[in-house]
Design a protein around this motif. Structure first.
Motif, short mmCIF file in Angstrom:
data_model
loop_
_atom_site.label_atom_id
_atom_site.label_comp_id
_atom_site.label_asym_id
_atom_site.label_seq_id
_atom_site.Cartn_x
_atom_site.Cartn_y
_atom_site.Cartn_z
N ASN A 181 56.03 37.18 -34.46
CA ASN A 181 55.30 36.12 -34.85
C ASN A 181 54.59 36.64 -36.13
N ALA A 182 54.15 35.58 -36.94
CA ALA A 182 53.97 35.94 -38.33
C ALA A 182 52.39 36.52 -38.39
N TYR A 183 51.55 36.08 -37.55
CA TYR A 183 50.25 36.92 -37.40
C TYR A 183 50.31 38.28 -37.26
N SER A 184 51.21 38.66 -36.30
CA SER A 184 51.28 40.13 -36.09
C SER A 184 51.89 40.63 -37.33
N TYR A 185 53.10 40.00 -37.92
CA TYR A 185 53.61 40.70 -39.00
C TYR A 185 52.64 41.10 -40.24
N TYR A 186 51.84 39.99 -40.36
CA TYR A 186 50.80 40.17 -41.28
C TYR A 186 49.84 41.37 -41.15
N ILE A 187 49.41 41.46 -40.00
CA ILE A 187 48.16 42.32 -39.52
C ILE A 187 48.99 43.76 -39.64
N LEU A 188 50.11 43.84 -39.02
CA LEU A 188 50.82 45.35 -39.03
C LEU A 188 51.22 45.82 -40.51
N SER A 189 51.44 44.76 -41.34
CA SER A 189 51.84 45.28 -42.66
C SER A 189 50.35 45.82 -43.43
N LYS A 190 49.41 45.25 -42.98
CA LYS A 190 47.93 45.92 -43.59
C LYS A 190 47.56 47.02 -42.83
N MET A 191 48.13 47.20 -41.68
CA MET A 191 47.94 48.49 -40.70
C MET A 191 48.41 49.53 -41.51
N MET A 192 49.73 49.38 -41.98
CA MET A 192 50.48 50.36 -42.57
C MET A 192 49.85 50.83 -43.69
N ASP A 193 49.29 49.71 -44.51
CA ASP A 193 48.58 50.02 -46.00
C ASP A 193 47.54 51.05 -45.71
N SER A 194 46.81 50.84 -44.50
CA SER A 194 45.66 51.47 -44.15
C SER A 194 45.92 53.07 -44.07
N GLN A 195 46.69 53.54 -44.07
CA GLN A 195 47.22 55.08 -43.90
C GLN A 195 46.48 55.77 -45.01
N ASP A 196 45.80 56.53 -44.61
CA ASP A 196 45.21 57.68 -45.58
C ASP A 196 44.49 58.60 -44.67
N VAL A 197 44.95 59.54 -44.41
CA VAL A 197 44.55 60.79 -43.41
C VAL A 197 43.32 61.51 -44.14
N GLY A 198 43.21 61.10 -45.62
CA GLY A 198 42.07 62.07 -45.90
C GLY A 198 40.61 61.18 -46.03
N ARG A 199 40.89 59.71 -45.60
CA ARG A 199 39.57 59.01 -45.84
C ARG A 199 38.44 59.50 -44.95
N ASN A 200 37.44 59.70 -45.57
CA ASN A 200 36.03 60.22 -44.91
C ASN A 200 36.29 61.27 -44.26
N ARG A 201 37.42 62.24 -44.74
CA ARG A 201 37.53 63.71 -44.43
C ARG A 201 37.56 64.73 -45.33
N GLY A 202 37.20 64.44 -46.56
CA GLY A 202 37.27 65.29 -47.76
C GLY A 202 38.54 65.47 -48.24
N GLY A 203 39.60 64.44 -48.31
CA GLY A 203 40.57 64.26 -49.02
C GLY A 203 41.87 64.65 -48.11
N VAL A 204 43.00 64.46 -48.47
CA VAL A 204 44.27 64.59 -47.75
C VAL A 204 44.64 65.96 -47.43
N VAL A 205 44.74 66.66 -48.39
CA VAL A 205 44.93 68.26 -48.23
C VAL A 205 44.36 68.80 -47.11
N LYS A 206 42.93 68.62 -47.28
CA LYS A 206 42.04 69.16 -46.05
C LYS A 206 42.30 68.57 -44.80
N ALA A 207 42.60 67.29 -44.53
CA ALA A 207 42.97 66.67 -43.32
C ALA A 207 44.33 67.49 -42.89
N LEU A 208 45.33 67.32 -43.76
CA LEU A 208 46.47 68.00 -43.34
C LEU A 208 46.45 69.31 -42.77
N LYS A 209 45.71 70.36 -43.59
CA LYS A 209 45.54 71.44 -43.04
C LYS A 209 44.73 71.74 -41.84
N SER A 210 44.22 70.57 -41.26
CA SER A 210 43.55 70.62 -39.97
C SER A 210 44.53 70.45 -38.67
#
Length: 364
Positions: A249-278
């Motif tokens: 359905n188009a609702y799920s398609y729309y929502i999941l595309s935004k979910m993919m956009d949300s990917q940022d493991v460094g958000r509120n964690r001091g940055g991406v490198v610090k998050a990956l090193k954990s």
């Protein structure tokens, strides 16, 4: 061994990262095999964008009797993610507060929200330790996030054709798809098929990013003396749109595309490198050489900054979709990595000492 389909329900309010909430949640999931007495044989598979919990259907080359992940030896779990179409709480679900489907009122769900819902299911299933967590694309984003939220949970982490931060390039593709849905005149309606024609066009756009120039040159090659609607690439794009419209359905398609956009493991964690090193899990990162959507520099970046990670490249005609198609090559790559783990060898260590950090902006 037969797969078992179940639903997990939580009546508690489920708080979301972006500030909204769901009054309750339901998760549809599939299990194959049995949890052993030691509880050390769990394989958790995270599905991709329009995938489902029925992993034995869409990843037959990797999961099943006699395959790499064999239910005779492993307890295999795959959960349909929040916002999706296949039985978990999503936009077509009934909102218990109104007695009507959520439709456009379904809140924003991020990768972290998905992982937090997995945590509820994991505890419900009595799983204390995950032997292997594997995912590709959106599924890889989930697996990576889980290894950061719960660094002592996952022993072996396999990340395929995925990233630490969704790129402006990937976001642009997703926004183009959402724009296609938005111009569908039915999109503003509150009914199950709203936006479905727009979703067909969105899927056609997505498919171009999932494959590449060489893929189409071979699989959709022009036939002699053909033109117009008889051109194979035209019929193929339309076929893929119709095919998805029959199951999503188009609702799920729309929502999941935004979910993919949300990917940022460094958000509120001091940055991406610090998050990956954990990340504490033993990690294999697999990239696909011809991937245009999640280019291989993104997997190089993951492997460089996750401690002790191994990195392998698959050469596939099929671009990003290679993670779903090239089961034989992925099985060989994973088996080699498993062998090297037993020997306590990482042949890529010296490579990453010399690897230039190409995504400087990620290192904040």
């Amino acid at each position: 061994m037969q797969a078992e389909f179940n639903h997990f329900n939580s009546s508690s309010t489920f708080a979301l990262e972006m500030g909204g909430e769901l009054p309750s949640i339901q998760l549809a999931y599939e299990t194959m095999g049995k949890l052993n007495a030691q509880k050390d044989n769990v394989v958790w598979v995270c599905h991709a964008f329009t995938g489902s919990h029925e992993v034995s259907d869409w990843w037959q080359g990797l999961v099943g009797s006699g395959k790499l992940f064999n239910p005779e030896n492993h307890f295999i779990v795959c959960c349909n993610i929040l916002g999706s179409h296949y039985g978990s709480t999503g936009p077509l679900s009934i909102n218990p507060l109104t007695g009507k489907p959520f439709y456009h009122g379904f809140p924003t769900v991020t990768i972290r929200d998905v992982v937090n819902s997995f945590e509820l299911l994991r505890k419900h299933l009595g799983i204390d330790r995950i032997k292997t967590c594997i995912g590709g694309s959106l599924g890889g984003q989930q697996a990576l996030e889980w290894s950061i939220i719960q660094p002592d949970l996952i022993e072996n982490l396999i990340l395929i054709a995925t990233n630490a931060v969704h790129s402006p390039w990937g976001i642009a593709f997703n926004e183009s798809q959402r724009m296609s849905i938005e111009v569908d005149p039915t999109w503003k309606e509150s009914q199950p098929r709203a936006g479905i024609e727009g979703m067909k066009a969105a899927r056609a756009t997505a498919l171009i990013s999932y494959r590449n120039y060489e893929t189409y040159q071979i699989t959709q090659a022009r036939q002699e003396n053909t033109t117009g609607e008889s051109l194979r690439a035209i019929s193929y794009q339309r076929y893929q749109g119709e095919k998805l419209a029959g199951r999503f359905n188009a609702y799920s398609y729309y929502i999941l595309s935004k979910m993919m956009d949300s990917q940022d493991v460094g958000r509120n964690r001091g940055g991406v490198v610090k998050a990956l090193k954990s990340v504490k899990s033993k990690t294999l990162v697999i990239g696909i050489k011809s991937d245009a959507l999640f280019p291989i520099v993104e997997q190089e970046y993951l492997a460089k900054h996750i401690p002790g990670a191994s990195f392998q490249v698959i050469d596939s005609l099929y671009g990003h979709d290679g993670f779903l198609i090239e089961s034989g090559l992925m099985t060989k790559a994973i088996r080699l990595w498993q062998k090297l783990l037993r020997l306590e060898v990482n042949p890529m260590a010296d490579f990453f000492k010399e690897l230039e950090i190409r995504h400087i902006s990620y290192a904040s």
